[in-house]
Design a protein around this motif. Structure first.
Motif, PDB file in Angstrom:
ATOM      1  N   ILE A  28       5.048   1.951  -9.533  1.00  0.00           N
ATOM      2  CA  ILE A  28       4.101   2.231  -8.427  1.00  0.00           C
ATOM      3  C   ILE A  28       3.279   3.428  -8.299  1.00  0.00           C
ATOM      4  CG2 ILE A  28       4.534   3.109  -5.701  1.00  0.00           C
ATOM      5  CD1 ILE A  28       7.408   1.432  -5.791  1.00  0.00           C
TER       6      ILE A  28
ATOM      7  N   LEU B  54      -0.750   3.152  -7.860  1.00  0.00           N
ATOM      8  CA  LEU B  54      -1.328   3.883  -6.715  1.00  0.00           C
ATOM      9  C   LEU B  54      -2.419   4.784  -7.450  1.00  0.00           C
ATOM     10  CD1 LEU B  54      -1.015   4.595  -3.900  1.00  0.00           C
ATOM     11  CD2 LEU B  54       0.433   6.561  -4.681  1.00  0.00           C
TER      12      LEU B  54
ATOM     13  N   THR C 213      -4.084  -0.385   1.932  1.00  0.00           N
ATOM     14  CA  THR C 213      -4.611  -1.753   1.437  1.00  0.00           C
ATOM     15  C   THR C 213      -5.780  -1.757   2.325  1.00  0.00           C
ATOM     16  OG1 THR C 213      -2.853  -2.684   0.203  1.00  0.00           O
ATOM     17  CG2 THR C 213      -4.527  -4.145   0.776  1.00  0.00           C
TER      18      THR C 213
ATOM     19  N   PRO D 141      -1.462  -3.811  -3.710  1.00  0.00           N
ATOM     20  CA  PRO D 141      -0.289  -4.649  -3.273  1.00  0.00           C
ATOM     21  C   PRO D 141       0.296  -5.703  -4.380  1.00  0.00           C
ATOM     22  CG  PRO D 141      -2.105  -5.365  -2.269  1.00  0.00           C
ATOM     23  CD  PRO D 141      -2.688  -3.832  -2.848  1.00  0.00           C
TER      24      PRO D 141
ATOM     25  N   LYS E 161       1.915   1.100   2.144  1.00  0.00           N
ATOM     26  CA  LYS E 161       1.214   0.346   1.089  1.00  0.00           C
ATOM     27  C   LYS E 161       0.200  -0.586   1.690  1.00  0.00           C
ATOM     28  CE  LYS E 161       3.210  -3.595  -0.115  1.00  0.00           C
ATOM     29  NZ  LYS E 161       4.001  -4.627  -0.517  1.00  0.00           N
TER      30      LYS E 161
ATOM     31  N   ILE F 128       8.887   1.169   0.435  1.00  0.00           N
ATOM     32  CA  ILE F 128       7.693   0.289   0.155  1.00  0.00           C
ATOM     33  C   ILE F 128       7.919  -0.772   1.110  1.00  0.00           C
ATOM     34  CG2 ILE F 128       6.726  -1.197  -1.232  1.00  0.00           C
ATOM     35  CD1 ILE F 128       6.551   1.774  -2.097  1.00  0.00           C
TER      36      ILE F 128
ATOM     37  N   ILE G  52       2.366  -3.229  -6.847  1.00  0.00           N
ATOM     38  CA  ILE G  52       3.548  -2.495  -6.450  1.00  0.00           C
ATOM     39  C   ILE G  52       4.469  -3.658  -5.895  1.00  0.00           C
ATOM     40  CG2 ILE G  52       4.537  -1.595  -4.111  1.00  0.00           C
ATOM     41  CD1 ILE G  52       1.888   0.285  -4.117  1.00  0.00           C
TER      42      ILE G  52
END
Length: 291
Positions: free
Chosen positions: A105, A109, A173, A276, A169, A290, A279
């Motif tokens: 993750i 990120l 986004t 996304p 998240k 998350i 992740i």
């Protein structure tokens, strides 16, 4: 050299300030903290035209430097006594299990944040110059930059509230998608109104993205704030170095801001898409933060 020193200093201040206070603030308070950047942009947009009346650009830079010095000294004076006892009051968060999912993750990120740095800086660098080519409206450049500050000051509070409902998240986004739209609008719709809409969307998202990214990383590694924020800032800074180099080459090559700004919008959109997706393939069951 001066730009290098100022950039290095701003990165150090960001890392230290964020790592000092992130453990002590609620999500709403963090929104207020990061909103200070928008307030600073607003102050710059108002003060630069006033300083320009007193002399050339050298005097403007001197004036901005003096304002920064006064604000810095004020912050140091107000915080100097509290900092002595801050360590004893910091609550230690339990360490997250260092699973491959957590690291994965963080990788996605970091990539997304680096792409944000690349796309964001192109807009931040050329927005004012581009605004002058769109309209002969007096002070459109200053007005667009003031609008960036007006939108930026309260934006982090709103993003923090939205993150509490959507999760970091999806909020991150969405904010990056919205920023990419804001970057593209002034180029696709050649008008003063489009410039102002783009400036507002840019101001409303750029610090929110930073706040959400740092907060996201803090959730992943609650006991390594300074190290992780430093890592994110490094990749963000690399994007800021690469962006103007590419954009400057494109602009000098064809004499238009079109390819540079559309490219910046696509870069930010790419970061929004891969975040996304990357992740989503991580271990969600073991990482309840998350969503």
């Amino acid at each position: 050299m001066l730009r290098f020193l100022s950039g290095f200093a701003s990165a150090v201040v960001f890392v230290i300030a964020s790592s000092m206070i992130m453990d002590r603030l609620s999500q709403l308070q963090a929104g207020i903290f990061y909103g200070g950047v928008g307030a600073g942009i607003l102050l710059t947009g108002v003060s630069v035209p006033l300083l320009a009346k007193t002399g050339d650009w050298i005097e403007v830079w001197k004036g901005l430097g003096l304002i920064s010095l006064l604000l810095g000294l004020t912050a140091w004076y107000l915080l100097r006594d509290k900092d002595k006892h801050s360590g004893a009051k910091t609550a230690q968060s339990p360490r997250n299990e260092q699973t491959s999912g957590v690291r994965r993750i963080l990788i996605w990120l970091t990539i997304a944040y680096g792409l944000e740095g690349l796309g964001y800086i192109v807009t931040g660098t050329y927005l004012v110059a581009y605004a002058k080519t769109v309209s002969s409206l007096p002070n459109i450049a200053s007005l667009s930059w003031i609008l960036v500050g007006i939108a930026g000051a309260p934006s982090c509070i709103l993003w923090s509230k939205l993150a509490s409902q959507w999760g970091k998240k999806w909020t991150l986004t969405f904010s990056m998608i919205l920023q990419s739209v804001g970057i593209a609008i002034p180029v696709l719709i050649h008008s003063s109104t489009a410039v102002f809409v783009g400036a507002f969307l840019f101001g409303a998202t750029f610090m929110g993205i930073t706040m959400l990214t740092v907060s996201f990383a803090k959730d992943l590694y609650p006991q390594s704030n300074r190290k992780i924020i430093g890592l994110l800032t490094t990749f963000f800074g690399l994007g800021q170095i690469i962006g103007p180099l590419i954009a400057g080459h494109l602009i000098s090559g064809n004499g238009s801001y079109l390819s540079a700004l559309i490219g910046a919008a696509l870069i930010v959109l790419l970061g929004a898409v891969i975040l996304p997706l990357g992740i989503g393939s991580a271990d969600r069951k073991r990482l309840k933060l998350i969503r």
